[in-house]
Design an enzyme around this catalytic site. Structure first.
Site, short mmCIF file in Angstrom:
data_model
loop_
_atom_site.label_atom_id
_atom_site.label_comp_id
_atom_site.label_asym_id
_atom_site.label_seq_id
_atom_site.Cartn_x
_atom_site.Cartn_y
_atom_site.Cartn_z
N GLU A 299 -7.05 136.48 12.40
CA GLU A 299 -7.91 136.76 11.25
C GLU A 299 -8.23 138.25 11.18
O GLU A 299 -9.37 138.65 11.39
CB GLU A 299 -9.25 136.06 11.41
CG GLU A 299 -9.23 134.59 11.25
CD GLU A 299 -10.49 133.96 11.80
OE1 GLU A 299 -10.59 132.75 11.68
OE2 GLU A 299 -11.35 134.68 12.35
N TYR A 343 -23.76 152.14 13.77
CA TYR A 343 -22.97 152.04 15.01
C TYR A 343 -22.57 153.38 15.59
O TYR A 343 -21.87 153.42 16.60
CB TYR A 343 -21.65 151.27 14.76
CG TYR A 343 -21.72 150.08 13.85
CD1 TYR A 343 -22.47 148.95 14.17
CD2 TYR A 343 -21.00 150.06 12.66
CE1 TYR A 343 -22.50 147.85 13.32
CE2 TYR A 343 -21.03 148.96 11.81
CZ TYR A 343 -21.79 147.86 12.15
OH TYR A 343 -21.82 146.78 11.31
N CYS A 370 -33.39 159.18 1.03
CA CYS A 370 -34.62 159.68 1.61
C CYS A 370 -34.83 159.09 2.99
O CYS A 370 -35.67 158.18 3.17
CB CYS A 370 -35.79 159.32 0.71
SG CYS A 370 -36.04 160.59 -0.49
N GLU A 371 -34.06 159.54 3.96
CA GLU A 371 -34.16 159.03 5.32
C GLU A 371 -33.36 159.95 6.23
O GLU A 371 -32.19 160.26 5.94
CB GLU A 371 -33.61 157.60 5.34
CG GLU A 371 -33.41 157.05 6.70
CD GLU A 371 -33.39 155.52 6.78
OE1 GLU A 371 -33.83 154.84 5.84
OE2 GLU A 371 -32.92 155.03 7.81
N TYR A 400 -15.26 147.66 5.80
CA TYR A 400 -16.71 147.59 6.03
C TYR A 400 -17.47 148.79 5.46
O TYR A 400 -18.50 149.18 6.01
CB TYR A 400 -17.02 147.43 7.54
CG TYR A 400 -16.33 146.24 8.17
CD1 TYR A 400 -16.77 144.94 7.90
CD2 TYR A 400 -15.25 146.39 9.01
CE1 TYR A 400 -16.14 143.85 8.46
CE2 TYR A 400 -14.61 145.29 9.58
CZ TYR A 400 -15.05 144.02 9.31
OH TYR A 400 -14.43 142.94 9.87
N1 LLP Z 1 -12.95 136.77 12.42
C1 LLP Z 1 -14.27 136.65 12.63
C2 LLP Z 1 -14.83 135.35 12.95
C3 LLP Z 1 -15.08 137.78 12.57
O1 LLP Z 1 -16.38 137.66 12.80
C4 LLP Z 1 -14.52 139.04 12.24
C5 LLP Z 1 -15.35 140.23 12.14
C6 LLP Z 1 -13.15 139.10 11.99
C7 LLP Z 1 -12.38 137.94 12.11
C8 LLP Z 1 -12.45 140.38 11.62
O2 LLP Z 1 -12.52 141.34 12.61
P1 LLP Z 1 -11.72 142.72 12.42
O3 LLP Z 1 -10.25 142.40 12.41
O4 LLP Z 1 -12.15 143.30 11.11
O5 LLP Z 1 -12.14 143.54 13.56
N2 LLP Z 1 -19.48 145.65 10.28
C9 LLP Z 1 -18.76 145.97 11.51
C10 LLP Z 1 -17.70 144.96 11.80
C11 LLP Z 1 -18.22 143.56 11.95
C12 LLP Z 1 -17.13 142.58 12.26
C13 LLP Z 1 -17.61 141.19 12.08
N3 LLP Z 1 -16.63 140.19 12.30
C14 LLP Z 1 -18.16 147.37 11.38
O6 LLP Z 1 -18.33 147.99 10.34
O7 LLP Z 1 -17.54 147.86 12.33
#
Ligand code: LLP
Length: 441
Positions: A299, A343, A370-371, A400
């Site tokens: 995924e 992050y 404003c932060e 993201y």
């Molecule tokens: N599958 C599940 C169940 C997940 O929770 C996630 C990401 C993915 C797949 C996809 O993961 P990826 O391939 O994108 O690494 N907002 C954060 C990232 C949060 C990821 C949440 N879950 C950021 O901006 O780094």
């Protein structure tokens, strides 16, 4: 020869400089795009998205002989056009909310190919997803399983379900995205016995059709050995559930997480290499455990859209505090990209125009909210003669950013523009101040 070209690293092959030294993205002129669509602006290189989707699909084919699926984790970038592209490429999708389900539905995505995640699906979420024909539910906990069973009973269907399992793996990434550890808010841990108990529960529910197990250990992972350890733990769990209940999982979903290149010391995603080493390891583990190889899903979110995206900003003020620091303010900020604020995420920020022979200066690139925490990036080397109105680009900005954008300070969100074959087209229009008050009574 343009000076800056010698020093800078353009990070991704779809970023280059033209003969005059101006930065281009997907072969297109950024000043023209900024003039046409305004800034701040999110740009997407459609061919790049398709290329990454195809890389996953062909890697699955090659490594697992077609006994696998790829679901695009659409939380990374969710708008109708992305779902249309995913549908055309034959991808599945991972959705986590009624909003994502509805966006995919509105785009005509075949929702039988959708996997519904989240750690807290409400009864109405479950009903909404079933009404829209979502094919697979990834159940996080017992309460959810009961809700799925109830709603499926009302419809007299058996709902296909995977169980989210916590393998107890530390993926060594930043804390907010590490999800595979025993104390995670997601899923049921193997170590505590909860994973075995929820499996028994799923098997006892008449309207739940258990297809297998899911795990996602984290995001922005560069070390393939994380997946190698994960597959071993998960396949051992599959063997144990077979021994305990005679239940042989048909599918193992290993989640997403492959890391991307934000800055020059990080590698680009190695999709084929990672998937083929996982496949080899899984074959070996299945032999050792004497179980048949399940179908495998991945995924990916970030590694599909990250370097297909760029953010464009216009410079506002350049504020020098002698002896302290230099702030370059742009016309966006944490409302269109909260990732540094949340992050401390690194990014590559480059001026669009060349600055031949200019001195460079270390700057903090900040937004207009404003932060004080409204920082897009610290420690950026920029030309010292940068002026108000110039364009700055932020690379690898496709994952993201738009999906985490907000209206904090009541700032309208930027437009999203798709680039393909030398043409640009709007995928999401820029919000207006009228949109900002649209929900106020
Ligand atoms: N599958 C599940 C169940 C997940 O929770 C996630 C990401 C993915 C797949 C996809 O993961 P990826 O391939 O994108 O690494 N907002 C954060 C990232 C949060 C990821 C949440 N879950 C950021 O901006 O780094």
């Amino acid at each position: 020869m343009i000076n800056i070209q010698n020093q800078e690293d353009l990070i991704s092959e779809n970023v280059s400089r033209d003969a005059k030294g101006a930065l281009t993205f997907a072969g297109q002129d950024l000043s023209t795009l900024a003039k046409t669509y305004g800034t701040p602006l999110y740009l997407y290189d459609e061919d790049r998205i398709r290329m990454r989707m195809r890389a996953y699909l062909s890697a699955i084919e090659k490594a697992f002989g077609g006994r696998g699926n790829v679901q695009y984790a659409s939380k990374a970038a969710s708008f109708k056009r992305i779902y249309e592209i995913a549908a055309e490429e034959g991808m599945g999708i991972d959705v986590v909310s009624v909003g994502e389900i509805y966006t995919a539905y509105a785009a005509g995505f075949p929702l039988s190919r959708a996997y519904f995640h989240s750690n807290n699906k409400t009864d109405s979420d479950v009903a909404f997803a079933m009404d829209h024909g979502v094919g697979t539910f990834v159940a996080d906990n017992a309460e959810e399983l009961y809700a799925i069973d109830r709603e499926a009973a009302h419809r007299n269907i058996r709902q296909r379900v995977l169980l989210r399992i916590t393998p107890g793996i530390d993926p060594h990434t930043y804390a907010a995205v590490a999800t595979g550890k025993v104390d995670s808010k997601f899923g049921s841990a193997i170590e505590t016995g909860q994973a075995a108990r929820i499996t028994a529960l799923a098997l006892s529910l008449p309207y739940v059709s258990l297809a297998g197990f899911h795990c996602h250990v984290g995001s922005q992972i560069f070390d393939a050995s994380v997946y190698l350890s994960t597959q071993k733990i998960m396949l051992t769990f599959i063997r144990d559930m077979y021994k305990a209940h005679g239940f042989l999982a048909k599918e193992l979903d290993l989640g997403g997480g492959i890391g991307v290149r934000y800055v020059k010391d990080q590698p680009a995603p190695d999709i084929e290499g990672t998937l083929s080493s996982v496949a080899e390891a899984m074959k070996e583990t299945c032999r050792e455990l004497e179980i048949p190889m399940p179908a495998v899903s991945f995924e990916p979110g970030r590694s599909i859209v990250a370097d297909a995206g760029m953010a464009l900003y216009s410079v506002g003020s350049v504020k020098r505090i002698p002896g302290y620091k230099t702030y370059v303010s742009v016309d966006g900020g944490m409302s269109d990209n909260p990732r540094f604020a949340l992050y401390g995420s690194p990014y590559t920020v480059l001026p669009v125009l060349p600055h031949d022979g200019a001195e460079s200066e270390i700057c903090s690139v900040v937004g207009r909210l404003c932060e004080s925490g409204d920082i897009l990036q610290e420690g950026v080397s920029l030309p010292a003669d940068l002026v108000r109105g110039e364009l700055l680009s932020m690379l690898t900005a496709g994952a993201y950013q738009y999906s985490m954008a907000s209206n904090y300070n009541r700032i309208p969100r930027p437009a999203v523009v798709m680039l393909k074959d030398g043409k640009a087209s709007l995928a999401v229009r820029r919000e207006t101040v009228e949109d900002i008050v649209a929900l106020d009574i």
